[in-house]
Design a protein around this motif. Structure first.
Motif, PDB file in Angstrom:
ATOM      1  N   LEU A  54       1.280  -1.317  -0.020  1.00 46.59           N
ATOM      2  CA  LEU A  54      -0.170  -0.195  -0.249  1.00 46.59           C
ATOM      3  C   LEU A  54       0.676   0.986   0.164  1.00 46.59           C
ATOM      4  N   GLN A  55       2.406   1.297   1.234  1.00 45.96           N
ATOM      5  CA  GLN A  55       3.142   2.497   0.893  1.00 45.96           C
ATOM      6  C   GLN A  55       3.256   3.500  -0.732  1.00 45.96           C
ATOM      7  N   ASN A  56       4.189   1.402  -1.072  1.00 45.76           N
ATOM      8  CA  ASN A  56       4.023   1.377  -2.451  1.00 45.76           C
ATOM      9  C   ASN A  56       3.283   2.448  -3.543  1.00 45.76           C
ATOM     10  N   LYS A  57       1.998   2.135  -3.552  1.00 43.51           N
ATOM     11  CA  LYS A  57       0.565   3.065  -4.224  1.00 43.51           C
ATOM     12  C   LYS A  57       0.281   3.769  -3.483  1.00 43.51           C
ATOM     13  N   THR A  58       0.459   4.244  -2.640  1.00 46.35           N
ATOM     14  CA  THR A  58       0.616   5.498  -2.121  1.00 46.35           C
ATOM     15  C   THR A  58       1.144   6.520  -2.893  1.00 46.35           C
ATOM     16  N   ILE A  59       2.147   5.689  -2.992  1.00 45.78           N
ATOM     17  CA  ILE A  59       4.126   6.814  -3.428  1.00 45.78           C
ATOM     18  C   ILE A  59       2.971   7.007  -5.176  1.00 45.78           C
ATOM     19  N   TRP A  60       2.887   6.187  -6.355  1.00 47.90           N
ATOM     20  CA  TRP A  60       2.733   5.948  -7.115  1.00 47.90           C
ATOM     21  C   TRP A  60       1.474   6.968  -7.669  1.00 47.90           C
ATOM     22  N   LEU A  61       0.797   7.250  -6.235  1.00 50.48           N
ATOM     23  CA  LEU A  61      -0.819   8.006  -6.946  1.00 50.48           C
ATOM     24  C   LEU A  61      -0.222   9.258  -6.187  1.00 50.48           C
ATOM     25  N   GLN A  65      -0.491  12.337  -8.371  1.00 48.36           N
ATOM     26  CA  GLN A  65      -0.968  13.770  -8.754  1.00 48.36           C
ATOM     27  C   GLN A  65      -0.654  14.900  -8.682  1.00 48.36           C
ATOM     28  N   LYS A  66       0.879  15.308  -8.344  1.00 44.40           N
ATOM     29  CA  LYS A  66       1.420  15.604  -8.933  1.00 44.40           C
ATOM     30  C   LYS A  66       1.791  16.043 -10.296  1.00 44.40           C
ATOM     31  N   ALA A  67       1.874  14.994 -11.222  1.00 45.43           N
ATOM     32  CA  ALA A  67       1.813  15.209 -12.256  1.00 45.43           C
ATOM     33  C   ALA A  67       1.253  16.324 -12.840  1.00 45.43           C
ATOM     34  N   ILE A  68      -0.747  15.479 -12.221  1.00 46.13           N
ATOM     35  CA  ILE A  68      -2.014  16.789 -12.826  1.00 46.13           C
ATOM     36  C   ILE A  68      -1.449  17.558 -12.111  1.00 46.13           C
ATOM     37  N   GLN A  87      -9.394  16.455 -16.584  1.00 51.00           N
ATOM     38  CA  GLN A  87      -8.140  16.635 -16.009  1.00 51.00           C
ATOM     39  C   GLN A  87      -8.471  16.831 -14.558  1.00 51.00           C
ATOM     40  N   LYS A  88      -9.537  17.373 -13.854  1.00 56.03           N
ATOM     41  CA  LYS A  88      -9.515  17.427 -12.389  1.00 56.03           C
ATOM     42  C   LYS A  88     -10.886  16.583 -11.629  1.00 56.03           C
ATOM     43  N   THR A  89     -11.489  15.643 -13.425  1.00 55.85           N
ATOM     44  CA  THR A  89     -12.306  14.286 -12.786  1.00 55.85           C
ATOM     45  C   THR A  89     -10.917  13.618 -12.377  1.00 55.85           C
ATOM     46  N   LEU A  90      -9.654  13.358 -12.302  1.00 55.66           N
ATOM     47  CA  LEU A  90      -8.721  12.215 -13.227  1.00 55.66           C
ATOM     48  C   LEU A  90      -8.310  12.412 -11.202  1.00 55.66           C
ATOM     49  N   TYR A  91      -7.503  13.926 -11.515  1.00 54.34           N
ATOM     50  CA  TYR A  91      -7.077  14.309 -10.301  1.00 54.34           C
ATOM     51  C   TYR A  91      -8.138  13.648  -8.578  1.00 54.34           C
ATOM     52  N   GLU A  93      -9.940  11.383  -8.428  1.00 56.91           N
ATOM     53  CA  GLU A  93     -10.340   9.911  -8.461  1.00 56.91           C
ATOM     54  C   GLU A  93      -8.807   9.663  -7.447  1.00 56.91           C
ATOM     55  N   TYR A  94      -7.997   9.817  -8.612  1.00 58.31           N
ATOM     56  CA  TYR A  94      -6.631  10.307  -7.608  1.00 58.31           C
ATOM     57  C   TYR A  94      -6.871   9.970  -6.032  1.00 58.31           C
ATOM     58  N   PHE A  95      -6.796  11.131  -5.614  1.00 54.78           N
ATOM     59  CA  PHE A  95      -6.947  11.751  -4.179  1.00 54.78           C
ATOM     60  C   PHE A  95      -7.767  10.912  -3.732  1.00 54.78           C
ATOM     61  N   GLU A  96      -8.958  10.522  -3.811  1.00 50.68           N
ATOM     62  CA  GLU A  96     -10.038  10.027  -3.255  1.00 50.68           C
ATOM     63  C   GLU A  96      -9.323   8.880  -3.012  1.00 50.68           C
ATOM     64  N   GLU A  97      -8.864   8.071  -3.652  1.00 44.82           N
ATOM     65  CA  GLU A  97      -7.880   6.483  -4.177  1.00 44.82           C
ATOM     66  C   GLU A  97      -7.577   6.881  -3.401  1.00 44.82           C
ATOM     67  N   LEU A  98      -6.445   7.591  -3.192  1.00 52.47           N
ATOM     68  CA  LEU A  98      -4.720   8.242  -2.046  1.00 52.47           C
ATOM     69  C   LEU A  98      -5.503   8.141  -0.873  1.00 52.47           C
ATOM     70  N   ASN A  99      -6.136   8.437  -0.160  1.00 46.95           N
ATOM     71  CA  ASN A  99      -7.397   8.492   0.938  1.00 46.95           C
ATOM     72  C   ASN A  99      -7.573   7.117   1.597  1.00 46.95           C
ATOM     73  N   LYS A 100      -7.727   6.438   0.869  1.00 46.30           N
ATOM     74  CA  LYS A 100      -8.761   5.241   0.870  1.00 46.30           C
ATOM     75  C   LYS A 100      -7.816   4.259   0.829  1.00 46.30           C
ATOM     76  N   VAL A 101      -6.234   4.561   0.417  1.00 43.34           N
ATOM     77  CA  VAL A 101      -5.525   3.972   0.611  1.00 43.34           C
ATOM     78  C   VAL A 101      -4.845   4.173   2.429  1.00 43.34           C
ATOM     79  N   LYS A 102      -4.265   4.794   2.175  1.00 39.14           N
ATOM     80  CA  LYS A 102      -3.805   5.781   3.924  1.00 39.14           C
ATOM     81  C   LYS A 102      -5.427   4.984   4.959  1.00 39.14           C
ATOM     82  N   SER A 103      -6.334   4.945   4.712  1.00 37.08           N
ATOM     83  CA  SER A 103      -6.862   4.788   5.579  1.00 37.08           C
ATOM     84  C   SER A 103      -6.660   3.657   5.881  1.00 37.08           C
TER      85      SER A 103
END
Length: 229
Positions: A54-61, A65-68, A87-91, A93-103
């Motif tokens: 999950l930490q690897n996935k967090t780094i990828w997400l 996000q930073k690239a967008i 891009q906002k929609t994609l951003y 999605e990444y943001f929500e997924e990142l929060n889910k992974v952190k949780s």
């Protein structure tokens, strides 16, 4: 736990009044110890592996996000229309997924903390029981009664390990976050109860040994035996 407490109360009320003979050895079933040890190792290993993934996935997400964010920052105002919305929609999605992974990582870390608490409980039991079995102030019958109390505590601890494994595997099912959090809190509370009962039982046994030692003028020897200040 009610069963354990009843045995504990009965044990203390009788005052260990049996004559100090040691005709047999009291032994807590080794199978329970092995189940707990194996369970703790299994939970911690599974949790550590999944946290790493999950930490690897967090780094990828985070990199995505930073690239967008960088791409959007370079656009001119007239270009920020339809493309930006996509891009906002994609951003988002990444943001929500990142929060889910952190949780999920936070859940796993809590499970690992509880597992380590289980391991400390086992160490506390083994340290006390190994000494009590050698204490000349207790009879074989008394040690047998003690072993039954310890066995009940360890059996409850083993059940707690099973619940932790359910929690670890729950991320692959449709279990809700609320239910998962409820199970984690139950497991944490249960191990605290068992740990408290174990420490209290250990201390009462040691105090009883000291009381008997006082009558035999070997209090200091008992203190050294249990490494008491």
């Amino acid at each position: 736990m009610k069963k354990i407490q009843k045995v504990l109360i009965a044990l203390l009320c009788c005052g260990f009044t049996l004559l100090p003979t040691r005709e047999s050895n009291a032994i807590v079933p080794a199978g329970i110890l092995e189940v707990i040890k194996a369970g703790v190792k299994k939970v911690i290993k599974a949790v550590d592996l999944r946290i790493q993934r999950l930490q690897n996935k967090t780094i990828w997400l985070q990199n995505a996000q930073k690239a967008i964010e960088n791409a959007m920052a370079k656009l001119k105002l007239e270009e920020i229309t339809e493309w930006t919305e996509r891009q906002k929609t994609l951003y988002q999605e990444y943001f929500e997924e990142l929060n889910k992974v952190k949780s999920i990582i936070a859940y796993y870390q809590k499970v690992r903390d509880i597992s380590k608490k289980q391991a400390r409980l086992l160490e506390a039991y083994q340290k006390a029981w190994n000494l009590l079995k050698k204490d000349k102030h207790f009879t074989a019958e008394e040690l047998h009664t003690m072993s039954k109390v310890y066995e009940g505590m360890l059996s409850q601890s083993a059940k707690n390990i099973d619940q932790l494994l359910v929690i670890v595997n729950s991320f692959q099912t449709q279990m809700s976050d609320a239910k998962r959090l409820e199970l984690i809190e139950q497991a944490d509370k249960q191990i605290d109860i068992v740990f408290y009962d174990l420490i209290k039982f250990n201390r009462r046994n040691i105090r009883l040994s000291l009381m008997r030692a006082k009558a035999q003028h070997d209090v200091e020897a008992v203190k050294r035996f249990y490494n008491l200040q």
